[in-house]
Design an enzyme around this catalytic site. Structure first.
Site, PDB file in Angstrom:
ATOM      1  N   CYS A 121     -19.395  19.778  -8.791  1.00 42.65           N
ATOM      2  CA  CYS A 121     -19.779  18.541  -8.107  1.00 42.65           C
ATOM      3  C   CYS A 121     -18.900  18.430  -6.861  1.00 42.65           C
ATOM      4  O   CYS A 121     -18.575  19.461  -6.260  1.00 42.65           O
ATOM      5  CB  CYS A 121     -19.638  17.327  -9.030  1.00 42.65           C
ATOM      6  SG  CYS A 121     -17.957  17.071  -9.652  1.00 42.65           S
ATOM      7  N   CYS A 145     -15.738   4.179  -4.190  1.00 43.83           N
ATOM      8  CA  CYS A 145     -16.392   4.371  -2.892  1.00 43.83           C
ATOM      9  C   CYS A 145     -16.458   5.851  -2.533  1.00 43.83           C
ATOM     10  O   CYS A 145     -17.378   6.299  -1.856  1.00 43.83           O
ATOM     11  CB  CYS A 145     -15.658   3.598  -1.808  1.00 43.83           C
ATOM     12  SG  CYS A 145     -15.862   1.807  -1.916  1.00 43.83           S
ATOM     13  N   ASP A 153      -9.385  -1.818  -4.978  1.00 42.33           N
ATOM     14  CA  ASP A 153     -10.683  -1.209  -5.292  1.00 42.33           C
ATOM     15  C   ASP A 153     -10.774  -0.685  -6.717  1.00 42.33           C
ATOM     16  O   ASP A 153     -11.582   0.194  -7.008  1.00 42.33           O
ATOM     17  CB  ASP A 153     -10.970  -0.068  -4.314  1.00 42.33           C
ATOM     18  CG  ASP A 153      -9.923   1.041  -4.385  1.00 42.33           C
ATOM     19  OD1 ASP A 153      -8.956   0.916  -5.170  1.00 42.33           O
ATOM     20  OD2 ASP A 153     -10.075   2.045  -3.654  1.00 42.33           O
ATOM     21  N   ASP A 196       0.857  -1.186   0.000  1.00 40.91           N
ATOM     22  CA  ASP A 196       0.000   0.000   0.000  1.00 40.91           C
ATOM     23  C   ASP A 196       0.893   1.236   0.000  1.00 40.91           C
ATOM     24  O   ASP A 196       1.930   1.245   0.663  1.00 40.91           O
ATOM     25  CB  ASP A 196      -0.914   0.029   1.227  1.00 40.91           C
ATOM     26  CG  ASP A 196      -2.201   0.811   0.996  1.00 40.91           C
ATOM     27  OD1 ASP A 196      -2.136   1.852   0.300  1.00 40.91           O
ATOM     28  OD2 ASP A 196      -3.253   0.386   1.504  1.00 40.91           O
ATOM     29  N   LYS A 244      -0.402   4.084   5.662  1.00 41.05           N
ATOM     30  CA  LYS A 244      -1.303   3.023   6.101  1.00 41.05           C
ATOM     31  C   LYS A 244      -0.545   1.765   6.512  1.00 41.05           C
ATOM     32  O   LYS A 244      -0.920   1.102   7.485  1.00 41.05           O
ATOM     33  CB  LYS A 244      -2.302   2.681   4.991  1.00 41.05           C
ATOM     34  CG  LYS A 244      -3.413   3.682   4.821  1.00 41.05           C
ATOM     35  CD  LYS A 244      -4.416   3.201   3.792  1.00 41.05           C
ATOM     36  CE  LYS A 244      -5.567   4.190   3.647  1.00 41.05           C
ATOM     37  NZ  LYS A 244      -6.552   3.739   2.645  1.00 41.05           N
ATOM     38  N   SER A 286     -11.556  10.129   6.362  1.00 36.37           N
ATOM     39  CA  SER A 286     -12.673   9.433   5.724  1.00 36.37           C
ATOM     40  C   SER A 286     -12.483   7.922   5.710  1.00 36.37           C
ATOM     41  O   SER A 286     -13.431   7.171   5.442  1.00 36.37           O
ATOM     42  CB  SER A 286     -12.861   9.939   4.291  1.00 36.37           C
ATOM     43  OG  SER A 286     -11.745   9.607   3.481  1.00 36.37           O
ATOM     44  N   ASN A 287     -11.269   7.434   5.992  1.00 36.45           N
ATOM     45  CA  ASN A 287     -11.009   5.989   6.046  1.00 36.45           C
ATOM     46  C   ASN A 287     -11.551   5.351   7.324  1.00 36.45           C
ATOM     47  O   ASN A 287     -11.883   4.158   7.348  1.00 36.45           O
ATOM     48  CB  ASN A 287      -9.514   5.696   5.986  1.00 36.45           C
ATOM     49  CG  ASN A 287      -8.823   6.195   4.738  1.00 36.45           C
ATOM     50  OD1 ASN A 287      -7.651   6.562   4.784  1.00 36.45           O
ATOM     51  ND2 ASN A 287      -9.521   6.225   3.616  1.00 36.45           N
ATOM     52  N   LEU A 288     -11.632   6.125   8.396  1.00 34.98           N
ATOM     53  CA  LEU A 288     -11.859   5.554   9.727  1.00 34.98           C
ATOM     54  C   LEU A 288     -13.259   4.985   9.908  1.00 34.98           C
ATOM     55  O   LEU A 288     -13.503   4.236  10.862  1.00 34.98           O
ATOM     56  CB  LEU A 288     -11.568   6.611  10.797  1.00 34.98           C
ATOM     57  CG  LEU A 288     -10.152   7.217  10.746  1.00 34.98           C
ATOM     58  CD1 LEU A 288      -9.969   8.232  11.861  1.00 34.98           C
ATOM     59  CD2 LEU A 288      -9.090   6.130  10.833  1.00 34.98           C
ATOM     60  N   GLN A 289     -14.170   5.308   9.010  1.00 32.58           N
ATOM     61  CA  GLN A 289     -15.535   4.789   9.076  1.00 32.58           C
ATOM     62  C   GLN A 289     -15.593   3.289   8.770  1.00 32.58           C
ATOM     63  O   GLN A 289     -16.533   2.604   9.140  1.00 32.58           O
ATOM     64  CB  GLN A 289     -16.414   5.599   8.098  1.00 32.58           C
ATOM     65  CG  GLN A 289     -17.713   4.972   7.662  1.00 32.58           C
ATOM     66  CD  GLN A 289     -17.636   4.460   6.228  1.00 32.58           C
ATOM     67  OE1 GLN A 289     -16.567   4.307   5.652  1.00 32.58           O
ATOM     68  NE2 GLN A 289     -18.798   4.220   5.646  1.00 32.58           N
ATOM     69  N   ARG A 290     -14.553   2.748   8.128  1.00 30.32           N
ATOM     70  CA  ARG A 290     -14.577   1.344   7.734  1.00 30.32           C
ATOM     71  C   ARG A 290     -13.214   0.650   7.851  1.00 30.32           C
ATOM     72  O   ARG A 290     -13.149  -0.573   7.935  1.00 30.32           O
ATOM     73  CB  ARG A 290     -15.086   1.197   6.288  1.00 30.32           C
ATOM     74  CG  ARG A 290     -14.157   1.852   5.266  1.00 30.32           C
ATOM     75  CD  ARG A 290     -14.827   2.126   3.932  1.00 30.32           C
ATOM     76  NE  ARG A 290     -13.893   2.776   3.013  1.00 30.32           N
ATOM     77  CZ  ARG A 290     -13.589   4.075   3.056  1.00 30.32           C
ATOM     78  NH1 ARG A 290     -14.140   4.855   3.960  1.00 30.32           N
ATOM     79  NH2 ARG A 290     -12.743   4.593   2.190  1.00 30.32           N
TER      80      ARG A 290
END
Length: 390
Positions: A349, A195, A137, A69, A93, A76-80
């Site tokens: 956007c 994602c 991903d 990696d 990481k 925003s990574n910490l949610q999963r």
């Protein structure tokens, strides 16, 4: 099943205690635990899928884990991505993952590859390991992982997630199918949102990642029936599991070498076309947009092409929502035409890519517009930090 020399593998007194619940399982026992200790597994990615599978493989007693990696931990990574913590935000990481793995199991050897997996390094990285687990991903890397595993004759434990749905299987194991039997051709670039654009239920990678860890352990132990030849589909919203049969395609092209996977998946061409489109398209920065808004000018329409739920999270002053999906199906084109009515059109956007796509469609319908570079994300970073980043 792998065939290590188990005579050379011994458990310490502490390991007998640590793995006691394994040792009393007839399907594992002392021999099985020695197999786990002798095994080596390379995990491509230490994000959503990599987090749970690395934790459970380390806890199971896998002797050697490799991590590939090049990314850093983001809020925003910490949610999963449960292997990482708040204190590691902004740091690599793989360093964060190694720290957590060794806290869980200090006897595990952890090898780090702080690099983007590529055709140039994939075979070198994968060759020393018994099994490769795909926690990536994107399609180019999945094809790369698959082809390298085929060339090296290594099992590829696969998983993927999106929204509320996930899938898992085992490729290239005991004559079974590989990734190219599931996807002979890659989908067009941009057809499957990331994602970051489409979102993902935070719990979902936990389910799929643990399934990948389970399949890895079963291969090492030589126990049970693996998912080779079966694609497991998981629907979290309806809590349903389904299976699809997979078979090797006798007409599948022979994999003889690694190729340019960005080119194979159309990414290179798509980037060139996007660069050309952006070059021909008028753009403005968020600072220029702020100046325009502050001037009090009323000769423009500020179009937001994100999804309605994103619009609820954060919006720019005076913006009008017409989702990209509506523009793509035609209904939104006429709505934009009515909104513009002789005014300038400025579109944005989240990051700028969806609005650029929307403006390309509108241009074909005779509606010219200006794209906001960096979108609302850039607005939050450069203009108004009170606007939530998501």
């Amino acid at each position: 099943m792998l065939n290590p020399n188990l005579d050379e593998i011994q458990l310490t007194k502490g390991e007998y205690e640590r793995y006691s619940r394994h040792l009393i399982l007839p399907q594992v026992g002392l021999e099985g635990q020695k197999r786990l200790k002798a095994a080596s597994v390379l995990c491509i990615g230490s994000g959503g899928l990599g987090s749970p599978l690395l934790l459970y493989l380390a806890a199971a007693g896998i002797g050697r884990l490799g991590l590939v990696d090049f990314d850093v931990v983001d809020n925003s990574n910490l949610q999963r991505q449960v292997i990482h913590g708040t204190s590691w935000v902004g740091k690599p990481k793989i360093e964060s993952a190694k720290n957590r793995i060794l806290e869980l199991n200090p006897d595990c050897q952890v090898d780090l590859y702080d690099d983007l997996l590529s055709s140039e390094n994939a075979l070198e990285f994968m060759e020393p390991y018994d099994i490769v687990v795909d926690g990536t991903d994107n399609f180019p890397t999945r094809y790369l992982v698959n082809d390298a595993c085929v060339l090296l004759n290594k099992p590829n434990v696969y998983g993927s997630i999106f929204g509320f749905e996930g899938q898992a299987t085992v490729f290239n194991y005991q004559g079974g199918p590989n990734y190219r039997d599931l996807y002979p051709e890659p989908p067009p670039p941009g057809m499957v949102p990331s994602c970051a654009e489409g979102g993902v239920l935070g719990i979902l990678p936990g389910i799929i990642g643990v399934i990948q860890a389970t399949e890895t352990v079963k291969i090492i132990l030589g126990q049970g029936t693996t998912l080779s030849g079966r694609l497991l589909l998981y629907d979290a919203l309806n809590m349903k599991f389904r299976e699809l049969k997979l078979r090797p395609n006798p007409e599948r092209p022979v994999i003889e070498k690694l190729i340019d996977y960005d080119q194979f998946c159309g990414v290179t061409k798509a980037k060139e076309e996007e660069a050309k489109r952006l070059k021909e398209m008028q753009e403005m920065t968020v600072k220029e947009l702020k100046q325009l808004l502050d001037s009090g000018a009323n000769d423009f329409v500020l179009l937001d092409v994100r999804n309605p739920n994103e619009y609820e999270i954060a919006k720019l002053p005076g913006s009008v929502l017409v989702p990209l999906s509506d523009i793509e199906n035609g209904a939104g084109v006429e709505k934009v035409r009515e909104l513009v009515n002789g005014h300038r059109l400025i579109a944005h956007c989240k990051f700028g890519s969806r609005s650029a796509k929307a403006l390309g469609i509108l241009k074909e319908a005779g509606i010219e517009g200006i794209n906001v570079k960096g979108g609302i994300d850039a607005w939050s970073k450069e203009i108004d930090p009170a606007v939530p980043q998501y």
